[in-house]
Design an enzyme around this catalytic site. Structure first.
Site, PDB file in Angstrom:
ATOM      1  N   TYR A 113       1.137  -1.261  -0.016  1.00  0.00           N
ATOM      2  CA  TYR A 113      -0.457   0.257   0.144  1.00  0.00           C
ATOM      3  C   TYR A 113       0.887   1.161  -0.089  1.00  0.00           C
ATOM      4  O   TYR A 113       0.479   2.368   0.838  1.00  0.00           O
ATOM      5  CB  TYR A 113      -0.931  -0.019   1.077  1.00  0.00           C
ATOM      6  N   CYS A 168      -4.410   4.448   9.973  1.00  0.00           N
ATOM      7  CA  CYS A 168      -5.095   5.867  10.804  1.00  0.00           C
ATOM      8  C   CYS A 168      -6.070   4.938  11.190  1.00  0.00           C
ATOM      9  O   CYS A 168      -7.301   5.678  11.789  1.00  0.00           O
ATOM     10  CB  CYS A 168      -4.883   6.013   9.436  1.00  0.00           C
TER      11      CYS A 168
END
Length: 378
Positions: A235, A328
């Site tokens: 990612y 996150c």
């Protein structure tokens, strides 16, 4: 007006509630006296007595906004932004909380998620990252028919006109929905050097003005990349971490950056061209299935939903000496940590950074290493 503490039968009903602990998502948990129903209350603080207006009726719980505070917490402050509060902009859901208490509450959420989903007791201190306002380096606005900029209300497509967003940093990259995509350049200064990255104006980039620097330094510290190592950056976005990992492993090592978004992957190829990084475009699980090569070190920075079990299993099958996970969302981190524990890894370090001040969000950086290896203290 305060309604009787009777059963809520419709959206808009008002209940008097005593608020309990903070929960993942920026609300506190209360229980409706007559029905015993759990109510998730926004714009409140633990211990407060409030009048809450019901905003959603779900089968097993209700959602509500605190529209009147009867007994206030000492940590309650006046929100600095005129657009914050019940029924207004949905972006900053903790503006009514003193900043130090915001961080303490976020730490409680991370601890609770790690306990509940990973079975781990973890001491979490959310680190302050100034500034608390004017911190967001990238803004995305909707545009009203009259040309005014707007942001969305909580869990809604309704728009809140905003003349001045108090988290927008000076010089922020601003993208209006429907506007053509542009490529902008972001320069990152870290203790490991300075790099400039091409980024799409509507693409992903760490939003806090200090986030790229702090996250690069946290990843490099926890990963401790060594010359000659093989690194997978999963990612990878536009190549932020790869740009610093590649010089650390040197010409005898190799960094492979994997990203599914076409625009971000193409930009990462340009951003990393001088470093010899191998850039692979495609869904992470599919790229790993095809074979991305052996890995001594894996860095993951997945979207909010996390890497999930399949990718975690594929990573563990490569038997890296360390996995550094940037998250996150603490729930996703905790779930993926649980999968890595099942695969024979253990959590050896966890940092939490307040990279989203005035909101309920927290950025975490975790280090996981094989359980049969004695990790150095961190």
């Amino acid at each position: 007006m305060t309604a009787p503490d009777g059963p809520a039968t419709e959206v808009g009903a008002r209940l008097e509630l005593v608020c309990g602990p903070i929960a993942h998502g920026g609300h506190v948990v209360a229980r409706h006296g007559e029905s015993g129903r759990v109510v998730f209350v926004r714009h409140a603080l633990p211990g407060e007595r409030v009048v809450a207006e019901v905003t959603e009726l779900e089968k097993s719980f209700w959602r509500a906004d605190a529209v009147e505070v009867l007994d206030a917490s000492p940590d309650r402050v006046v929100a600095p932004c005129p657009y914050a509060g019940p029924g207004r902009c949905g972006g900053c859901d903790l503006q009514h909380v003193a900043p130090a208490r915001q961080r303490a509450l976020k730490g409680e959420v991370v601890r609770e998620q790690m306990r509940r989903l990973a079975g781990l007791e973890v001491d979490v201190v959310v680190e302050e990252v100034p500034p608390d306002l004017r911190w967001r380096s990238r803004m995305r606005y909707a545009v009203l028919p009259d040309g005014r900029r707007a942001l969305r209300r909580h869990r809604s497509h309704e728009l809140e006109p905003v003349e001045d967003c108090l988290v927008e940093a000076p010089g922020a990259v601003v993208h209006e929905e429907g506007a053509p995509r542009e490529v902008v350049h972001q320069t990152v200064h870290t203790s490991h050097g300075t790099r400039t990255f091409a980024v799409a104006s509507d693409g992903f980039w760490q939003p806090h003005v200090e986030a790229p620097r702090l996250l690069v330094e946290a990843v490099m510290d926890l990963a401790a990349p060594r010359p000659g190592e093989r690194v997978l950056d999963l990612y990878a976005g536009v190549g932020l971490f790869s740009a610093y990992l590649a010089p650390a492993v040197g010409p005898e090592g190799r960094v492979t950056a994997v990203e599914g978004d076409r625009v971000a992957s193409d930009l990462s190829r340009d951003n990393l061209r001088d470093l010899g990084v191998r850039v692979l475009r495609g869904r992470v699980d599919r790229v790993l299935h095809r074979g991305a090569g052996p890995a001594d070190l894996v860095v993951l920075d997945p979207p909010r939903v996390g890497a999930k079990r399949q990718v975690v299993g594929q990573v563990a099958a490569l038997a890296p000496r360390a996995v550094v996970y940037v998250a996150c969302d603490p729930a996703a981190l905790a779930r993926d940590t649980a999968y890595l524990l099942e695969e024979g890894y253990r959590l050896t370090s966890l940092r939490a950074l307040d990279l989203f001040p005035m909101t309920s969000h927290t950025e975490c950086v975790a280090l996981l290493e094989p359980a049969d290896v004695c990790a150095r203290p961190r």
